[in-house]
Design an enzyme around this catalytic site. Structure first.
Site, mmCIF file in Angstrom:
data_model
loop_
_atom_site.group_PDB
_atom_site.id
_atom_site.type_symbol
_atom_site.label_atom_id
_atom_site.label_comp_id
_atom_site.label_asym_id
_atom_site.label_seq_id
_atom_site.Cartn_x
_atom_site.Cartn_y
_atom_site.Cartn_z
ATOM 1 N N GLU A 1 29.239 -119.273 52.724
ATOM 2 C CA GLU A 1 29.964 -120.375 53.350
ATOM 3 C C GLU A 1 30.174 -120.241 54.866
ATOM 4 O OE1 GLU A 1 33.490 -120.841 50.958
ATOM 5 O OE2 GLU A 1 32.352 -121.494 49.204
ATOM 6 N N GLU B 1 27.628 -121.988 44.074
ATOM 7 C CA GLU B 1 28.963 -121.945 43.478
ATOM 8 C C GLU B 1 29.339 -123.328 42.987
ATOM 9 O OE1 GLU B 1 32.243 -120.417 45.723
ATOM 10 O OE2 GLU B 1 31.168 -118.601 46.348
#
Length: 320
Positions: free
Chosen positions: A121, A246
């Site tokens: 991320e 995810e």
């Protein structure tokens, strides 16, 4: 470790995404530094973190489970990182390259270690700006090529960026951190081995963060168009190599369960696989695929996720 891996197999999963921290990879601390690590796993008495990772990889291989290594944080004790980049005041890009080069060398001979998720991320980065210290797409090329120079067989997972400031801004429908691949076709990642690239967006529902589109009267039927804009369109330019890195959420919430059902349906329709976050039930806003006893499955999630097809790893063992 054994009981948890047995649970992964029993639940029908074929792979693990294993989060790492750059500072721990560099320092390789004793496992005794972690609460309960040795008490639960006597074979790790006197071992260091990388010894524990070696053992995990070995035990996963014994169960025909694939392993994706994920550089989840730069500093184990800090999340989120204030900069949201692949470097910070304590770690330069060269540190990350050195760590990945070491890991690639260490696990190149482990048949079940299939890839390197370069950075979790990178929400403070741009995509396509062309600026050396700002453009995650260019950094991913440098990091990925360093991994492949050491172990050419590994897959290189590249996540998306976040929201403004990013290039391009994805309009009012903000993406989750790691989920903005809006520019990945116009500004592609060009590795020296193009067939090793996997684009890997992250996507969540309302249990993780509030988004305007979760409040839309059309929810959840409005989600497919948003996902296509954020990352789904890359299936047309990535040779099908897209894996959701995810997804998940709190299935006890009706609004989030609706999101998860819709996403799994989209993944089925588009032929996209993914990694559920997380195995452990104490994962805050997402909960886990295991119930609070850490042994049995969350029955609601099990019903939703079993709709996704799972390939038999044993067929490809030794040929990954």
């Amino acid at each position: 470790m054994d009981s948890l891996l047995d649970s992964v197999v029993r639940l029908g999963y074929n792979s693990l995404r294993v989060p790492l921290a750059l500072d721990h990879v560099e320092a390789n601390p004793l496992v005794t530094a972690f609460n309960g690590g040795v008490a639960a796993n006597k074979e790790l008495d006197g071992a260091r973190m990388l010894d524990a990772l070696d053992l995990l990889v070995q035990k996963a291989a014994d169960r025909s489970l694939l392993v994706l290594l994920d550089m989840h944080r730069l500093d184990a004790a800090v999340w989120p990182d204030a900069m949201g980049l692949w470097y910070n005041e304590a770690h330069c890009e060269g540190d990350l390259i050195a760590a990945w080069t070491m890991l690639a060398r260490r696990y190149c001979g482990a048949w079940n270690v299939v890839g390197a998720d370069l950075l979790n991320e990178p929400h403070g980065a741009n995509w396509g700006s062309g600026v050396y210290g700002d453009d995650w797409r260019l950094a991913a090329e440098r990091l990925g090529d360093a991994v492949l120079a050491t172990c050419p067989r590994l897959l290189i997972f590249v996540e998306g960026v976040g929201n403004p400031p990013v290039t391009p801004i994805v309009g009012p429908n903000w993406a989750f951190w790691g989920g903005n691949l809006a520019a990945a076709c116009t500004h592609p990642v060009r590795l020296n081995q193009p067939d090793r690239l996997v684009l890997s967006p992250h996507v969540y529902g309302p249990s993780v963060a509030a988004m305007d589109y979760f409040e839309d009267a059309a929810y959840p039927t409005n989600l497919e168009d948003i996902w296509e804009a954020h990352f789904g369109h890359t299936l047309s330019c990535a040779d099908g190599a897209v894996v959701v890195g995810e997804f998940g959420g709190d299935a006890a919430r009706a609004d989030d369960l609706a999101f998860q059902r819709r996403l799994v349906g989209w993944m089925q329709a588009r032929g996209v696989g993914g990694f559920v976050w997380a195995l452990n039930p104490n994962s805050g806003d997402t909960k886990g695929v295991l119930a609070d006893d850490w042994k049995t499955a969350d029955k609601v999630k099990a019903e939703v996720y079993r709709r996704l097809s799972v390939s038999d790893v044993r067929i490809t063992r030794g040929c990954v």
